[in-house]
Design a protein around this motif. Sequence first.
Motif, PDB file in Angstrom:
ATOM      1  N   ARG A  84       8.770   6.331  14.045  1.00 45.16           N
ATOM      2  CA  ARG A  84       9.506   7.187  13.347  1.00 45.16           C
ATOM      3  C   ARG A  84      10.855   7.373  13.560  1.00 45.16           C
ATOM      4  N   ARG A  85      10.797   7.588  15.050  1.00 44.93           N
ATOM      5  CA  ARG A  85      12.175   7.792  15.667  1.00 44.93           C
ATOM      6  C   ARG A  85      12.974   6.694  15.584  1.00 44.93           C
ATOM      7  N   ASP A  86      12.438   5.221  15.723  1.00 46.57           N
ATOM      8  CA  ASP A  86      13.458   4.252  15.683  1.00 46.57           C
ATOM      9  C   ASP A  86      13.566   3.801  14.060  1.00 46.57           C
ATOM     10  N   GLY A  87      12.834   4.550  13.103  1.00 46.93           N
ATOM     11  CA  GLY A  87      13.072   4.240  11.793  1.00 46.93           C
ATOM     12  C   GLY A  87      12.216   3.020  11.277  1.00 46.93           C
ATOM     13  N   LYS A  88      11.350   2.454  12.072  1.00 44.82           N
ATOM     14  CA  LYS A  88      10.630   1.148  11.965  1.00 44.82           C
ATOM     15  C   LYS A  88       9.381   1.510  11.040  1.00 44.82           C
ATOM     16  N   ILE A  89       8.984   2.904  11.102  1.00 44.29           N
ATOM     17  CA  ILE A  89       7.788   3.055  10.136  1.00 44.29           C
ATOM     18  C   ILE A  89       7.881   2.905   8.771  1.00 44.29           C
ATOM     19  N   TYR A  90       9.295   2.888   8.197  1.00 46.39           N
ATOM     20  CA  TYR A  90       9.693   2.597   6.852  1.00 46.39           C
ATOM     21  C   TYR A  90       9.318   1.237   6.551  1.00 46.39           C
ATOM     22  N   ILE A  91       9.526   0.278   7.506  1.00 44.84           N
ATOM     23  CA  ILE A  91       9.347  -1.142   7.268  1.00 44.84           C
ATOM     24  C   ILE A  91       8.032  -1.354   7.142  1.00 44.84           C
ATOM     25  N   VAL A  92       7.163  -0.813   8.117  1.00 48.56           N
ATOM     26  CA  VAL A  92       5.647  -0.923   8.001  1.00 48.56           C
ATOM     27  C   VAL A  92       5.023  -0.591   6.835  1.00 48.56           C
ATOM     28  N   VAL A  93       5.681   0.756   6.114  1.00 46.23           N
ATOM     29  CA  VAL A  93       4.992   1.129   4.994  1.00 46.23           C
ATOM     30  C   VAL A  93       5.569   0.258   3.852  1.00 46.23           C
ATOM     31  N   ALA A  94       6.787  -0.454   3.843  1.00 50.96           N
ATOM     32  CA  ALA A  94       7.334  -1.374   2.763  1.00 50.96           C
ATOM     33  C   ALA A  94       6.529  -2.439   2.811  1.00 50.96           C
ATOM     34  N   VAL A  95       6.159  -2.932   3.938  1.00 51.86           N
ATOM     35  CA  VAL A  95       5.319  -4.429   3.962  1.00 51.86           C
ATOM     36  C   VAL A  95       3.901  -3.755   3.421  1.00 51.86           C
ATOM     37  N   LEU A  96       3.484  -2.864   3.754  1.00 51.26           N
ATOM     38  CA  LEU A  96       1.917  -2.474   3.272  1.00 51.26           C
ATOM     39  C   LEU A  96       1.918  -2.359   1.801  1.00 51.26           C
ATOM     40  N   VAL A  97       2.965  -1.467   1.288  1.00 49.24           N
ATOM     41  CA  VAL A  97       3.118  -1.299  -0.204  1.00 49.24           C
ATOM     42  C   VAL A  97       3.233  -2.809  -0.798  1.00 49.24           C
ATOM     43  N   SER A  98       4.133  -3.679  -0.273  1.00 48.40           N
ATOM     44  CA  SER A  98       4.423  -4.974  -0.865  1.00 48.40           C
ATOM     45  C   SER A  98       3.286  -6.020  -1.027  1.00 48.40           C
ATOM     46  N   VAL A  99       2.409  -5.810   0.109  1.00 48.11           N
ATOM     47  CA  VAL A  99       1.208  -6.483   0.214  1.00 48.11           C
ATOM     48  C   VAL A  99       0.222  -5.946  -0.966  1.00 48.11           C
ATOM     49  N   LEU A 100       0.002  -4.664  -1.123  1.00 48.90           N
ATOM     50  CA  LEU A 100      -0.943  -4.160  -1.728  1.00 48.90           C
ATOM     51  C   LEU A 100      -0.472  -4.308  -3.265  1.00 48.90           C
ATOM     52  N   LEU A 101       0.725  -4.220  -3.503  1.00 45.66           N
ATOM     53  CA  LEU A 101       1.336  -4.738  -4.862  1.00 45.66           C
ATOM     54  C   LEU A 101       1.009  -6.042  -5.481  1.00 45.66           C
ATOM     55  N   GLY A 102       1.292  -7.016  -4.312  1.00 44.31           N
ATOM     56  CA  GLY A 102       0.867  -8.274  -4.603  1.00 44.31           C
ATOM     57  C   GLY A 102      -0.448  -8.682  -4.859  1.00 44.31           C
ATOM     58  N   ILE A 103      -1.458  -7.945  -4.159  1.00 38.27           N
ATOM     59  CA  ILE A 103      -2.842  -7.899  -4.499  1.00 38.27           C
ATOM     60  C   ILE A 103      -2.945  -7.618  -5.767  1.00 38.27           C
ATOM     61  N   LEU A 104      -2.419  -6.415  -6.035  1.00 43.90           N
ATOM     62  CA  LEU A 104      -2.701  -5.883  -7.184  1.00 43.90           C
ATOM     63  C   LEU A 104      -2.258  -6.721  -8.727  1.00 43.90           C
ATOM     64  N   PHE A 105      -1.217  -7.083  -8.360  1.00 43.03           N
ATOM     65  CA  PHE A 105      -0.550  -7.992  -9.652  1.00 43.03           C
ATOM     66  C   PHE A 105      -1.285  -9.359  -9.552  1.00 43.03           C
ATOM     67  N   TYR A 106      -1.805  -9.766  -8.562  1.00 46.04           N
ATOM     68  CA  TYR A 106      -2.704 -11.255  -8.489  1.00 46.04           C
ATOM     69  C   TYR A 106      -4.004 -11.055  -9.373  1.00 46.04           C
ATOM     70  N   LEU A 107      -4.471  -9.591  -8.943  1.00 43.00           N
ATOM     71  CA  LEU A 107      -5.874  -9.340  -9.677  1.00 43.00           C
ATOM     72  C   LEU A 107      -5.746  -9.145 -11.052  1.00 43.00           C
ATOM     73  N   ILE A 108      -4.601  -8.521 -11.539  1.00 45.80           N
ATOM     74  CA  ILE A 108      -4.136  -8.248 -13.033  1.00 45.80           C
ATOM     75  C   ILE A 108      -4.146  -9.712 -13.666  1.00 45.80           C
ATOM     76  N   SER A 109      -3.205 -10.554 -13.078  1.00 48.07           N
ATOM     77  CA  SER A 109      -2.920 -11.757 -13.672  1.00 48.07           C
ATOM     78  C   SER A 109      -4.366 -12.759 -13.685  1.00 48.07           C
ATOM     79  N   LEU A 110      -5.014 -12.566 -12.833  1.00 49.12           N
ATOM     80  CA  LEU A 110      -6.541 -13.324 -12.600  1.00 49.12           C
ATOM     81  C   LEU A 110      -7.447 -12.657 -13.593  1.00 49.12           C
TER      82      LEU A 110
END
Length: 90
Positions: free
Chosen positions: A51-77
């Motif tokens: 949090r102090r270094d600001g890297k937590i936002y990168i972790v959250v962004a990567v997690l959200v990107s992965v989960l959205l990717g999985i969601l879009f893949y499931l919808i297209s499937l």
Amino acid sequence: MHKWLLVLLLTWAASFSVPASAQNAAEEGSTIEYTSADKAASDPEMADVMRRDGKIYIVVAVLVSVLLGILFYLISLDRKIGKLERELRQ
């Protein structure tokens, strides 16, 4: 498509209802006392550093990107499978 939105909405609602009920239980008078060793063990230092270094936002962004990717893949499937099922019925 509607069933996916319903599942997503119900999952989102369920994730917010659990912490609220746990917080209400803690406010009703049930107190938990911690010793200094317990308090130090329950505070993750890595999260504070990130949090102090600001890297937590990168972790959250990567997690959200992965989960959205999985969601879009499931919808297209689901759409592709639905299309194949309609073709099979005809």
